[in-house]
Design a protein around this motif. Structure first.
Motif, mmCIF file in Angstrom:
data_model
loop_
_atom_site.group_PDB
_atom_site.id
_atom_site.type_symbol
_atom_site.label_atom_id
_atom_site.label_comp_id
_atom_site.label_asym_id
_atom_site.label_seq_id
_atom_site.Cartn_x
_atom_site.Cartn_y
_atom_site.Cartn_z
ATOM 1 N N GLY A 305 0.819 -1.218 0.000
ATOM 2 C CA GLY A 305 0.000 0.000 0.000
ATOM 3 C C GLY A 305 0.849 1.264 0.000
ATOM 4 N N ALA A 306 2.012 1.223 0.678
ATOM 5 C CA ALA A 306 2.900 2.393 0.686
ATOM 6 C C ALA A 306 3.435 2.693 -0.703
ATOM 7 N N HIS A 307 3.769 1.641 -1.456
ATOM 8 C CA HIS A 307 4.237 1.865 -2.817
ATOM 9 C C HIS A 307 3.108 2.384 -3.697
ATOM 10 N N LEU A 308 1.907 1.857 -3.489
ATOM 11 C CA LEU A 308 0.774 2.342 -4.274
ATOM 12 C C LEU A 308 0.508 3.819 -3.982
ATOM 13 N N GLU A 309 0.746 4.235 -2.737
ATOM 14 C CA GLU A 309 0.577 5.646 -2.402
ATOM 15 C C GLU A 309 1.563 6.512 -3.185
ATOM 16 N N LYS A 310 2.774 6.009 -3.405
ATOM 17 C CA LYS A 310 3.735 6.748 -4.225
ATOM 18 C C LYS A 310 3.216 6.916 -5.653
ATOM 19 N N LEU A 311 2.624 5.853 -6.174
ATOM 20 C CA LEU A 311 2.042 5.949 -7.518
ATOM 21 C C LEU A 311 0.892 6.954 -7.544
ATOM 22 N N ARG A 312 0.082 6.938 -6.485
ATOM 23 C CA ARG A 312 -1.043 7.888 -6.439
ATOM 24 C C ARG A 312 -0.549 9.329 -6.436
ATOM 25 N N LEU A 313 0.509 9.579 -5.686
ATOM 26 C CA LEU A 313 1.063 10.930 -5.653
ATOM 27 C C LEU A 313 1.589 11.355 -7.016
ATOM 28 N N LEU A 314 2.196 10.430 -7.735
ATOM 29 C CA LEU A 314 2.671 10.744 -9.085
ATOM 30 C C LEU A 314 1.518 11.097 -10.003
ATOM 31 N N VAL A 315 0.419 10.309 -9.896
ATOM 32 C CA VAL A 315 -0.748 10.595 -10.730
ATOM 33 C C VAL A 315 -1.368 11.933 -10.344
ATOM 34 N N ALA A 354 0.955 -2.548 -14.412
ATOM 35 C CA ALA A 354 1.976 -3.535 -14.038
ATOM 36 C C ALA A 354 1.928 -3.824 -12.538
ATOM 37 N N PHE A 355 1.750 -2.778 -11.736
ATOM 38 C CA PHE A 355 1.716 -2.997 -10.293
ATOM 39 C C PHE A 355 0.428 -3.699 -9.867
ATOM 40 N N THR A 356 -0.661 -3.486 -10.608
ATOM 41 C CA THR A 356 -1.925 -4.141 -10.250
ATOM 42 C C THR A 356 -1.777 -5.662 -10.323
ATOM 43 N N GLY A 357 -1.053 -6.169 -11.368
ATOM 44 C CA GLY A 357 -0.838 -7.620 -11.466
ATOM 45 C C GLY A 357 -0.041 -8.134 -10.277
ATOM 46 N N LEU A 358 1.006 -7.374 -9.864
ATOM 47 C CA LEU A 358 1.798 -7.778 -8.715
ATOM 48 C C LEU A 358 0.962 -7.715 -7.445
ATOM 49 N N ALA A 359 0.123 -6.687 -7.334
ATOM 50 C CA ALA A 359 -0.717 -6.559 -6.144
ATOM 51 C C ALA A 359 -1.706 -7.703 -6.042
ATOM 52 N N GLU A 360 -2.240 -8.145 -7.165
ATOM 53 C CA GLU A 360 -3.176 -9.264 -7.142
ATOM 54 C C GLU A 360 -2.476 -10.524 -6.624
ATOM 55 N N LYS A 361 -1.249 -10.729 -7.049
ATOM 56 C CA LYS A 361 -0.497 -11.905 -6.608
ATOM 57 C C LYS A 361 -0.202 -11.790 -5.109
ATOM 58 N N LEU A 362 0.145 -10.588 -4.621
ATOM 59 C CA LEU A 362 0.409 -10.405 -3.191
ATOM 60 C C LEU A 362 -0.855 -10.640 -2.364
ATOM 61 N N ILE A 363 -1.976 -10.218 -2.892
ATOM 62 C CA ILE A 363 -3.241 -10.442 -2.173
ATOM 63 C C ILE A 363 -3.538 -11.943 -2.067
ATOM 64 N N GLN A 364 -3.272 -12.701 -3.143
ATOM 65 C CA GLN A 364 -3.496 -14.148 -3.119
ATOM 66 C C GLN A 364 -2.575 -14.819 -2.098
ATOM 67 N N ILE A 365 -1.316 -14.389 -2.062
ATOM 68 C CA ILE A 365 -0.381 -14.980 -1.098
ATOM 69 C C ILE A 365 -0.850 -14.672 0.321
ATOM 70 N N ALA A 366 -1.280 -13.383 0.554
ATOM 71 C CA ALA A 366 -1.735 -13.009 1.890
ATOM 72 C C ALA A 366 -2.963 -13.821 2.299
ATOM 73 N N ASP A 367 -3.842 -14.076 1.337
ATOM 74 C CA ASP A 367 -5.038 -14.864 1.662
ATOM 75 C C ASP A 367 -4.661 -16.303 2.025
ATOM 76 N N LYS A 368 -3.670 -16.880 1.304
ATOM 77 C CA LYS A 368 -3.282 -18.262 1.585
ATOM 78 C C LYS A 368 -2.559 -18.347 2.925
ATOM 79 N N LEU A 369 -1.733 -17.315 3.215
ATOM 80 C CA LEU A 369 -1.004 -17.374 4.475
ATOM 81 C C LEU A 369 -1.890 -17.017 5.665
#
Length: 539
Positions: A305-315, A354-369
């Motif tokens: 989420g912190a990295h996504l906030e950096k992207l939001r600030l850029l936008v 590109a980050f959305t695909g990575l975020a989806e994978k991180l969400i899946q890992i978090a759900d499994k863990l």
């Protein structure tokens, strides 16, 4: 023979008698001619010397002159009769009461000695009272009457004779009022020059800034979030900075900031519609970021989420960044700033995709863990947080792809490549100022007039004093010489100054006003010689 000699001598004796008579006649004639010449010479001498008197004075003064009277020895009862002296244009009169003459009380017989045919002159004091006179040129005459005894057979025993004394009186105003008018004109010229050089540029800048501010506040879309907010923010910031510079006395940078604010508003007006479409794309992209942020809200995904906030600030800052880059360009009138914003948003959209695909994978890992902690996953999240959101697009997408592969093979041992950072150019140090190699510089350095350390420079005020002294001296000398020249030309050499007040005083006032214009032109010329016109200030 004897009779012959006798007759000859008798003849000569007889002939010498008429020759003696001729000699007597010639002598008498010469004496008569000499007397006539002496009488003629005495007659050529004027009765009044001088016969024409010109008097120049100021209003309120009393002028005196001495007139010599060459009158016959038997003259008596001498009287001075003055007349009114009118001005040359007939608009004014110097009354006869203001003109008087003091004649010695004794008669001519007692005051005049006669030596041969020459009469010793009698002194007469002429006084002209100008205390009630107005400025102008007065011309006329006065009469000097005296009595002469008549001839034996004359019907009257006394014969009255008059001599004419021509008078010209030039009266002008006292020097105080003309000098005051000249000073007032000079003060007005100085005030206008000071305003023109110091306050007028400030007032023009304030008018420009006020105009930009009115245009900003008068356009509803400019001050509306999600439309022209970037233009409004940058223009308003430029206005604030310009006012700050003005208060600090930095008119040059204040003018530059005023031009920047004007350029921002002009860019908005020129391409409003295309910019609004680009800003709509920006809002849509921010909406996508907000939706993804909601999915990354769990605490375990905080690094992502912190990295996504950096992207939001850029936008969010894309419109201001693009506008800043356009303002930095030399050619700002090509009308492509909306296209540049669209291109920037397309790049950010690619990053978000590109980050959305990575975020989806991180969400899946978090759900499994679930609530379990995994060191590899934590390391992966740290790598995600360390991503450079502002890196080049190709570099960024490559890094995200590697992290995506590492997330997909979380149980494997894939080492993620190190984040490549763009090399940062080292700031070049400003070149030092080379000391001028001249004899004068060496002399000043040896004399201790030049500071050798920054601390001495801060405390040294001698250079400022020298510049101010030179400035004041140049002003004083220029103004004194110009004022003296004008006062001499318009007042001193004009015998009837004040006779035409509007013309005379207006001329002095105009001269005083023009002195500062002349001085300003001279100072600007002298500036080319390296002499400062203004004294510097050191904070």
């Amino acid at each position: 023979m004897v009779s012959s000699r006798f007759s000859s001598s008798a003849w000569f004796g007889t002939a010498s008698r008429p020759w003696r008579a001729v000699q007597v006649l010639l002598t008498a004639l010469l004496l008569l001619l000499a007397s006539a010449a002496i009488a003629a010479a005495q007659a050529l001498q004027p009765a009044l010397s001088p016969a024409q008197v010109t008097i120049a004075g100021t209003c309120g003064a009393v002028e005196q002159r001495t007139i010599l009277l060459r009158l016959p020895p038997d003259a008596s009862d001498i009287r001075f009769v003055a007349q009114d002296l009118p001005t040359t244009d007939g608009t004014g009169v110097l009354p006869a009461a203001a003109i008087r003459a003091d004649i010695p009380a004794a008669g001519v017989q007692n005051s005049t000695a006669v030596t041969g045919a020459v009469t010793l002159p009698l002194s007469m004091a002429l006084t002209v009272d100008l205390r009630e006179a107005n400025s102008g040129a007065y011309t006329g005459a006065a009469l000097v009457y005296y009595a002469l005894p008549g001839s034996v057979d004359a019907p009257t025993p006394v014969r009255l004779t008059a001599e004419t004394l021509g008078l010209t009186v030039n009266v002008k105003s006292p020097p105080w009022w003309p000098a005051l008018v000249l000073v007032l004109g000079l003060a007005l010229g100085l005030g206008l020059t000071t305003y023109r050089e110091q306050m007028a540029p400030v007032d023009r800048l304030l008018v420009r800034l006020a105009t930009v501010k009115n245009r900003l506040d008068g356009d509803a879309e400019l001050n509306e979030e999600g439309k022209g907010a970037a233009f409004y923010t940058l223009a308003n910031r430029a206005l604030t900075d310009a006012l700050t510079r003005l208060r600090a006395g930095d008119q040059q940078n204040a003018a530059r900031l005023a031009l920047r604010a004007e350029t921002i508003v002009n860019l908005w007006v020129r391409e409003r519609e295309r910019w609004l479409r680009a800003v709509a794309m920006q809002r849509d992209l921010l909406k996508q970021v907000a939706e993804l942020q909601q999915r990354l809200e769990p605490a375990v995904l905080a690094p992502a989420g912190a990295h996504l906030e950096k992207l939001r600030l850029l936008v969010e800052a894309a419109d201001e960044d693009v506008l800043e880059s356009i303002l930095a360009e030399t050619n700002q009138g090509d009308g492509t700033h909306a296209q540049k914003l669209s291109a920037r948003l397309d790049e950010l959209r690619a990053r978000l995709r590109a980050f959305t695909g990575l975020a989806e994978k991180l969400i899946q890992i978090a759900d499994k863990l679930a609530q379990q902690s995994n060191p590899d996953f934590n390391n992966l999240l740290k790598k995600v947080e360390a991503l450079d959101a502002a890196a080049a697009l190709t570099v960024y997408t490559d890094q995200v792809k590697l992290l995506y592969d590492e997330a997909a093979a979380l149980l494997g041992a894939i080492s993620a490549p190190k984040v490549r950072e763009e090399p940062k150019s080292a700031a070049t140090s400003a070149p030092g100022l080379a000391a001028p190699e001249s004899d004068l510089f060496a002399m000043l350095l040896d004399a201790g007039m030049l500071p050798s350390t920054p601390e001495e420079l801060k405390q040294d005020k001698s250079s400022v004093r020298r510049l101010r002294t030179l400035t004041l001296l140049s002003w004083a000398v220029a103004l004194l010489l110009l004022c003296a020249a004008g006062f001499n030309q318009l007042y001193v050499t004009k015998a009837t100054f004040g006779a035409t007040p509007w013309t005379d005083y207006l001329g002095l006032f105009a001269w005083g006003f023009g002195v500062e214009v002349t001085r300003d032109a001279v100072v600007k010329m002298v500036q080319g010689w390296g002499i400062p016109a203004k004294s510097p200030t050191i904070a």
